[in-house]
Design an enzyme around this catalytic site. Structure first.
Site, PDB file in Angstrom:
ATOM      1  N   TYR A  22       0.787  -1.238   0.000  1.00  0.00           N
ATOM      2  CA  TYR A  22       0.000   0.000   0.000  1.00  0.00           C
ATOM      3  C   TYR A  22       0.821   1.290   0.000  1.00  0.00           C
ATOM      4  CZ  TYR A  22      -4.002  -3.052   0.674  1.00  0.00           C
ATOM      5  OH  TYR A  22      -4.965  -4.020   0.501  1.00  0.00           O
ATOM      6  N   HIS A  99      -8.161   0.869  -7.132  1.00  0.00           N
ATOM      7  CA  HIS A  99      -7.502   0.082  -6.087  1.00  0.00           C
ATOM      8  C   HIS A  99      -6.028   0.453  -6.078  1.00  0.00           C
ATOM      9  CE1 HIS A  99     -11.060  -2.268  -5.386  1.00  0.00           C
ATOM     10  NE2 HIS A  99     -11.212  -2.323  -6.697  1.00  0.00           N
ATOM     11  N   ARG A 110      -9.326 -11.687  -4.385  1.00  0.00           N
ATOM     12  CA  ARG A 110      -9.296 -10.247  -4.682  1.00  0.00           C
ATOM     13  C   ARG A 110      -9.406  -9.966  -6.180  1.00  0.00           C
ATOM     14  NH1 ARG A 110      -7.316  -7.497   0.072  1.00  0.00           N
ATOM     15  NH2 ARG A 110      -6.001  -8.920   1.230  1.00  0.00           N
TER      16      ARG A 110
HETATM   17  C1  DQA Z   1      -7.878  -2.270  -1.982  1.00  0.00           C
HETATM   18  C2  DQA Z   1      -7.754  -3.750  -2.369  1.00  0.00           C
HETATM   19  C3  DQA Z   1      -8.691  -4.597  -1.579  1.00  0.00           C
HETATM   20  O1  DQA Z   1      -8.546  -5.973  -1.942  1.00  0.00           O
HETATM   21  C4  DQA Z   1      -8.392  -4.479  -0.101  1.00  0.00           C
HETATM   22  O2  DQA Z   1      -9.300  -5.235   0.655  1.00  0.00           O
HETATM   23  C5  DQA Z   1      -8.332  -3.070   0.372  1.00  0.00           C
HETATM   24  C6  DQA Z   1      -7.716  -2.068  -0.491  1.00  0.00           C
HETATM   25  C7  DQA Z   1      -6.820  -1.409  -2.674  1.00  0.00           C
HETATM   26  O3  DQA Z   1      -6.984  -0.207  -2.694  1.00  0.00           O
HETATM   27  O4  DQA Z   1      -5.818  -1.956  -3.148  1.00  0.00           O
HETATM   28  O5  DQA Z   1      -8.703  -2.755   1.491  1.00  0.00           O
HETATM   29  O6  DQA Z   1      -9.153  -1.803  -2.379  1.00  0.00           O
END
Ligand code: DQA
Length: 143
Positions: A22, A99, A110
């Site tokens: 992130y 995302h 995901r």
């Molecule tokens: C997310 C990706 C999702 O899988 C995850 O649960 C998140 C963040 C992203 O911004 O990469 O909380 O949405």
């Protein structure tokens, strides 16, 4: 052009989440960048974040009355919340799904989102810059 930037569950603790995935930025820092980019693009952005699914849905309903575009990152809800899908589907205005991480290359669960087919555009795996790309898409679409 008014743009609702709706961040969902766990994005309030962005700086505590794996920086390799992130990036280590806080939500506050991310929102500051979003407001700067919006200003450059002559957009009026309104950023919101919640950990309550019902509140996210309510904010979608609220934004129906004023937003000309939506940038949505519902976090984990993206993968399974039909309530949020139904709420985002109400928009005639374009919805851009963002995302930060590259969900296509992470865990199997995901890889699919329940909003992917209603999004006017998707920006995935570009970190904070993904929000800039989403705002640029909306600004260009309006022009
Ligand atoms: C997310 C990706 C999702 O899988 C995850 O649960 C998140 C963040 C992203 O911004 O990469 O909380 O949405």
């Amino acid at each position: 052009m008014r743009v609702a930037v709706l961040n969902g569950v766990n994005l309030d603790v962005l700086e505590r989440r794996d920086p390799a995935i992130y990036g280590g930025l806080s939500l506050n820092q991310l929102e500051t960048r979003i407001y700067d980019w919006a200003r450059e693009l002559e957009l009026q952005a309104e950023c919101r974040q919640t950990n309550s699914e019902g509140e996210y849905v309510s904010w979608c309903h609220d934004a129906l009355d004023w937003a000309d575009g939506v940038v949505a990152n519902p976090g984990a809800w993206s993968h399974y919340s039909y309530a949020i899908r139904d709420a985002l589907e109400l928009f005639e205005a374009p919805v851009v799904e963002v995302h930060l991480s590259n969900i296509a290359e992470r865990e199997e669960w995901r890889r699919h989102t329940v909003i992917e087919d209603i999004a006017a555009a998707r920006v995935i795996g570009k970190g904070p810059e993904g929000y800039r790309e989403a705002l640029t898409f909306l600004a260009e679409r309006q022009a």
